[in-house]
Design an enzyme around this catalytic site. Structure first.
Site, PDB file in Angstrom:
ATOM      1  CE  LYS A 194      54.681  31.538  48.386  1.00 30.82           C
ATOM      2  NZ  LYS A 194      54.734  33.010  48.328  1.00 30.82           N
TER       3      LYS A 194
HETATM    4  O1  G3P Z   1      54.157  35.397  44.674  1.00 32.55           O
HETATM    5  C1  G3P Z   1      55.515  35.523  44.406  1.00 32.55           C
HETATM    6  C2  G3P Z   1      55.854  36.944  44.298  1.00 32.55           C
HETATM    7  O2  G3P Z   1      55.830  37.582  45.543  1.00 32.55           O
HETATM    8  C3  G3P Z   1      57.105  37.245  43.568  1.00 32.55           C
HETATM    9  O3  G3P Z   1      56.820  38.405  42.882  1.00 32.55           O
HETATM   10  O4  G3P Z   1      57.316  40.440  41.684  1.00 32.55           O
HETATM   11  O5  G3P Z   1      58.956  39.534  43.374  1.00 32.55           O
HETATM   12  O6  G3P Z   1      58.633  38.396  41.193  1.00 32.55           O
HETATM   13  P1  G3P Z   1      58.002  39.237  42.248  1.00 32.55           P
END
Ligand code: G3P
Length: 220
Positions: free
Chosen positions: A89
């Site tokens: 990633k």
């Molecule tokens: O896949 C990306 C994710 O982990 C980010 O999620 O909820 O931190 O915006 P969030």
């Protein structure tokens, strides 16, 4: 459409895998830190454990920490060699796109993360990323429409013939999953809670209760 769970929590990954509908896992440095996984040795051990839980032919995204090309390439190589499930990633930056193009040449799968615009998604696809990760929830948080980005990327990739898979990320709830599926996402990566939320419907509970009551009445 594939279902990935977006976590570094082994119990959540096990629970999702046991449902029989899990296709892969995505992690990021914040999710690893949340589980208290620190230090290179521990991090690599944790990724290996995740790969073993999800089983064969299921992609596990492991994110590089370096922000320069050389560092990303060195880290990505170590990650890719760790397990056949690993997808490297890489953040959407100039150095990141260069690294993705390099990994593509080397036959290493990549997930381009932190994508917030159609232009960035085009760059990721041009570099040959296996996955592009538009962050739906974080766009919604700013008052813009995260799902519109999925629709735009779907249209662009279809028209341009790009083969990069659209991985809807930063999914926060069951509705996001449904909307991402409608918008053409190839993959949704979500917390276990969002996946479990899809099960819920009061009429299912009421219906099951009635079926069982009728069965019990008839059968004594
Ligand atoms: O896949 C990306 C994710 O982990 C980010 O999620 O909820 O931190 O915006 P969030």
């Amino acid at each position: 459409m594939l279902f990935f769970v977006d976590t570094a929590n082994l119990d959540h990954i096990r629970e999702a895998a046991e449902l029989g509908i899990l296709d892969g896992v995505t992690t990021n440095p914040s999710l690893m830190a949340k589980e208290g996984i620190t230090g290179e040795k521990e991090v690599l051990k944790h990724y290996r454990q995740i790969c073993e839980i999800v089983g064969k032919d299921r992609d596990v995204s492991a994110e590089v920490i370096s922000i320069d090309f050389k560092g990303m390439v060195a880290e990505g190589k170590i990650l890719a060699e760790l397990h056949e499930n690993i997808v490297v990633k890489v953040p959407m930056t100039r150095e990141g796109v260069k690294a993705i193009a390099h990994f593509t040449e080397e036959g290493i799968k990549t997930n381009c993360t932190l994508v917030f615009s159609a232009g960035q998604a085009i760059l990721a696809a041009k570099a040959g990323a296996s996955y592009v990760s538009p962050f739906i929830g974080r766009i919604d948080d700013t008052g813009w429409d995260g799902m519109k980005l999925i629709k735009d990327i779907f249209e662009i990739y279809g028209t341009a013939g790009f083969e990069t898979a659209i991985l809807a990320a930063s999914i926060r709830n069951p509705l996001h999953i449904i909307q991402a599926a409608k918008a053409g996402a190839d993959v949704v990566t979500c917390p276990l809670s969002a996946i479990l939320g899809l099960f819920n419907h009061p009429l299912t509970d009421i219906g099951l209760e009635k079926f069982l009551a009728d069965y019990n009445k008839a059968n004594g």
